[in-house]
Design a protein around this motif. Structure first.
Motif, PDB file in Angstrom:
ATOM      1  N   TYR A  73     -52.794  35.621  55.457  1.00 30.57           N
ATOM      2  CA  TYR A  73     -52.338  35.889  54.094  1.00 30.57           C
ATOM      3  C   TYR A  73     -50.825  36.020  54.101  1.00 30.57           C
ATOM      4  O   TYR A  73     -50.190  36.041  55.162  1.00 30.57           O
ATOM      5  N   LYS A 134     -58.107  44.786  47.540  1.00 27.95           N
ATOM      6  CA  LYS A 134     -57.785  43.458  46.999  1.00 27.95           C
ATOM      7  C   LYS A 134     -57.544  42.469  48.128  1.00 27.95           C
ATOM      8  O   LYS A 134     -58.046  41.344  48.115  1.00 27.95           O
ATOM      9  N   ARG A 135     -56.791  42.880  49.137  1.00 32.40           N
ATOM     10  CA  ARG A 135     -56.470  41.959  50.228  1.00 32.40           C
ATOM     11  C   ARG A 135     -57.702  41.680  51.084  1.00 32.40           C
ATOM     12  O   ARG A 135     -57.867  40.569  51.579  1.00 32.40           O
ATOM     13  N   THR A 137     -60.699  41.445  49.999  1.00 34.07           N
ATOM     14  CA  THR A 137     -61.412  40.421  49.231  1.00 34.07           C
ATOM     15  C   THR A 137     -60.797  39.053  49.467  1.00 34.07           C
ATOM     16  O   THR A 137     -61.513  38.054  49.648  1.00 34.07           O
ATOM     17  N   ASP A 138     -59.468  38.980  49.477  1.00 36.71           N
ATOM     18  CA  ASP A 138     -58.786  37.708  49.734  1.00 36.71           C
ATOM     19  C   ASP A 138     -59.135  37.173  51.121  1.00 36.71           C
ATOM     20  O   ASP A 138     -59.327  35.961  51.307  1.00 36.71           O
ATOM     21  N   LEU A 141     -62.411  35.519  51.226  1.00 35.17           N
ATOM     22  CA  LEU A 141     -62.335  34.181  50.639  1.00 35.17           C
ATOM     23  C   LEU A 141     -61.806  33.176  51.657  1.00 35.17           C
ATOM     24  O   LEU A 141     -62.262  32.027  51.704  1.00 35.17           O
ATOM     25  N   VAL A 142     -60.831  33.595  52.474  1.00 38.14           N
ATOM     26  CA  VAL A 142     -60.316  32.729  53.536  1.00 38.14           C
ATOM     27  C   VAL A 142     -61.434  32.359  54.501  1.00 38.14           C
ATOM     28  O   VAL A 142     -61.603  31.195  54.877  1.00 38.14           O
TER      29      VAL A 142
END
Length: 222
Positions: A73, A134-135, A137-138, A141-142
């Motif tokens: 990220y 939040k991160r 969750t990101d 997704l990755v």
């Protein structure tokens, strides 16, 4: 002590904290400037400060045992580094590398101040865990993209994401492979296929988007 407490205005989650906590933050926070390319942290290093980014971009990437790199990220202005947060909370060393992708201005909250603020301030805890969730969750997704999404779609999405206002990217095949967590050879084959279709023009360290509309249609494929 920071002489300009308005730095907190860059982080909306700190807007509602009490005066006592604000004073503690301003007293213990340290402002730093880092040049592009600076390695901010690396695997095996302990986390000593919470990193809050005022300006610039920090790229967080990991190296596998097989030697393959992947960008996990990026931390942008107004954000904190979730890996640093995780290491501070768990008292663990870093497992990835953080690099200043641009010149960076940041605020550092030392570990002892971080621990104190987490103990005494509900608002500070909410700020930390909101950014953390939040991160995370990101990151899921990755993982989902790497595991389940077709590579041609991922390449098209990444090219469109990185192009900005221009249709020319100064990017090597290796750099794009790192962004997507795959091998350079795989990326090269996919880019050459896009070139064959007339969507791209490829040069040394340069990728020119000739048909962004076609790439956009592919990027939106379910």
């Amino acid at each position: 002590m920071l002489t300009v407490p308005s730095w907190r205005a860059s982080f909306p989650g700190l807007a509602g904290i009490s005066e006592d906590v604000s004073r503690l933050l301003d007293k213990r926070a340290q402002a730093i400037q880092l040049k592009q390319g600076t390695v901010i942290f690396g695997p095996g290093n302990p986390a000593e400060n919470l990193l809050l980014l005022m300006s610039g971009t920090v790229r967080v990437q990991q190296l596998s045992e097989a030697g393959r790199e992947i960008v996990l990220y990026r931390v942008h202005s107004g954000e904190s580094c979730v890996l640093t947060t995780a290491c501070l909370l768990a008292f663990e060393d870093y497992s990835a590398e953080g690099i200043a992708e641009t010149d960076v201005e940041a605020i550092l909250i030392p570990r002892d101040a971080f621990d104190e603020l987490m103990a005494v301030s509900k608002d500070f805890r909410a700020f930390v865990f909101e950014a953390y969730s939040k991160r995370i969750t990101d990151l899921f997704l990755v993982i989902e993209e790497i595991a389940f999404k077709r590579l041609d779609i991922r390449v098209a999405q990444k090219l469109l994401e990185l192009k900005g206002a221009q249709n020319t990217l100064h990017l090597t095949h290796q750099q794009l492979a790192i962004e997507l967590g795959t091998a350079r050879e795989v990326i090269s084959r996919q880019l050459k296929e896009f070139e064959r279709r007339g969507w791209l023009g490829l040069g040394r360290g340069v990728i020119e988007l000739l048909d962004a509309v076609a790439l956009g249609r592919l990027a939106q494929t379910p």
